[in-house]
Design a protein around this motif. Structure first.
Motif, short mmCIF file in Angstrom:
data_model
loop_
_atom_site.label_atom_id
_atom_site.label_comp_id
_atom_site.label_asym_id
_atom_site.label_seq_id
_atom_site.Cartn_x
_atom_site.Cartn_y
_atom_site.Cartn_z
N ALA A 286 -36.73 -57.71 15.40
CA ALA A 286 -36.13 -57.94 16.60
C ALA A 286 -36.74 -56.89 17.67
CB ALA A 286 -34.70 -58.08 16.73
N ARG B 229 -25.18 -60.72 14.10
CA ARG B 229 -25.46 -61.18 15.63
C ARG B 229 -24.86 -60.31 16.54
NH1 ARG B 229 -23.32 -66.01 15.28
NH2 ARG B 229 -25.19 -67.35 14.87
N ARG C 107 -42.10 -66.00 16.22
CA ARG C 107 -40.66 -66.49 15.74
C ARG C 107 -40.82 -66.23 14.04
NH1 ARG C 107 -37.81 -71.68 14.79
NH2 ARG C 107 -35.90 -71.44 15.48
N ALA D 118 -39.85 -59.75 18.08
CA ALA D 118 -39.62 -61.35 17.46
C ALA D 118 -38.50 -62.03 17.62
CB ALA D 118 -40.06 -61.13 15.84
N GLU D 119 -38.53 -63.28 17.94
CA GLU D 119 -37.51 -64.27 17.86
C GLU D 119 -37.09 -64.32 16.60
OE1 GLU D 119 -36.29 -68.83 19.02
OE2 GLU D 119 -38.08 -67.88 19.94
N CYS D 120 -35.90 -64.03 16.15
CA CYS D 120 -35.50 -64.14 14.54
C CYS D 120 -34.60 -65.18 14.25
CB CYS D 120 -34.88 -62.60 14.06
SG CYS D 120 -36.21 -61.57 14.39
N GLY E 19 -29.49 -61.83 20.23
CA GLY E 19 -30.52 -62.99 20.23
C GLY E 19 -30.91 -63.74 19.09
N ILE E 20 -30.47 -63.39 17.81
CA ILE E 20 -30.89 -64.01 16.78
C ILE E 20 -30.41 -65.63 16.61
CG2 ILE E 20 -31.17 -62.08 15.53
CD1 ILE E 20 -28.68 -62.87 13.95
N GLN E 21 -30.86 -66.27 15.81
CA GLN E 21 -30.38 -67.79 15.48
C GLN E 21 -30.28 -67.50 14.00
OE1 GLN E 21 -33.43 -71.00 15.73
NE2 GLN E 21 -32.23 -72.21 14.27
N ASP F 282 -44.24 -59.94 20.31
CA ASP F 282 -43.70 -61.01 21.31
C ASP F 282 -44.21 -62.40 21.24
OD1 ASP F 282 -42.33 -58.70 23.12
OD2 ASP F 282 -44.38 -58.07 22.39
#
Length: 247
Positions: free
Chosen positions: A28, A48, A9, A32-34, A53-55, A6
């Motif tokens: 994820a 996706r 990135r 984690a922000e992936c 939520g992934i970039q 949490d």
């Protein structure tokens, strides 16, 4: 063992398919922000849908300059997984410079490039970080007809050691994992399709656990090495091959 990322990135290369895709999904799940990187938009669009939520970043890592441009405004990265790789089947005596360059551009040069971009920012921010390079059992044990692949992974192993040594004082840990053949991935399917009859069964007979690794086996090892549970592990090479090397 409860592992959480949490507020962290993570950037994963070669994230569209196979092992990279599995790593993104596992990271994820752990909060984690992936950021998922691939050269194929279609694969990222599909990913996706599974991980909303992934970039995503689309770039061919073989292009050094394009990769720099793609990642120059990527923002803070706490966790990096260098997973992207290709293999070109070719006996040693028949391997051309063009084939060798193609393999090294993706399997080694891009790792150097991406890691340098990310690590520079990690050092600048001063909060440390963790990097895992996805190598191969092929860097530890010679594999026939994929010499360029084995050598590129061996070069990656050396880079892992250099990075661990130079980045360690900045609280950045760098380790590698070394999976055996993962037959369920596209690369695994491509490799096994050219095997002579009985080869896969012979290799399996040499593995004490009597099974090849799957994507989750690799993803779980990567997640562990990225986590604080591995806070004193730096510069290690972790085989994921069921005891193949011991036999």
């Amino acid at each position: 063992m409860n592992i959480r990322f949490d507020g962290k990135r993570a950037l994963v290369t070669g994230a569209g398919r196979g092992i990279g895709r599995g790593i993104v999904k596992k990271l994820a799940e752990c909060g984690a922000e992936c950021v998922a990187l691939s050269k194929t938009q279609e694969h990222l669009d599909s990913l996706r849908k599974e991980v909303p939520g992934i970039q995503t970043v689309v770039v061919d890592l073989a292009d050094w300059t394009a990769t720099r441009h793609a990642l120059e405004n990527i923002g803070k990265i706490d966790l990096l997984v260098n997973n992207a790789a290709i293999a070109i089947a070719s006996p040693f005596l028949e391997t051309t410079k063009d084939k060798l360059d193609k393999v090294f551009d993706v399997n080694f040069n891009s790792v150097f490039n991406v890691s340098q971009i990310v690590a520079r920012d990690m050092v600048k921010r001063g909060n440390g970080g963790a990097i895992v390079n996805v190598s191969s059992v092929g860097s530890l044990i010679a594999l026939r007809n994929v010499g360029s692949y084995c050598c590129s992974k061996g070069a990656m192993d050396s880079l892992t050691q250099v990075m661990a040594t130079e980045l360690g004082p900045h609280k950045i840990r760098v380790n590698s994992v070394h999976p055996h053949l993962v037959p369920s991935t596209d690369m695994g399917i491509s490799a096994t399709s050219s095997f002579p009859s009985g080869t896969l069964e012979y290799i399996l007979s040499r593995i004490p656990l009597n099974r090849f690794p799957d994507v989750d086996d690799v993803a779980n090892a990567v997640v562990f090495l990225l986590s604080d549970k591995a806070s004193n592990l730096n510069g290690i090479a972790l085989p994921i091959e069921g005891g193949y090397g011991a036999n």
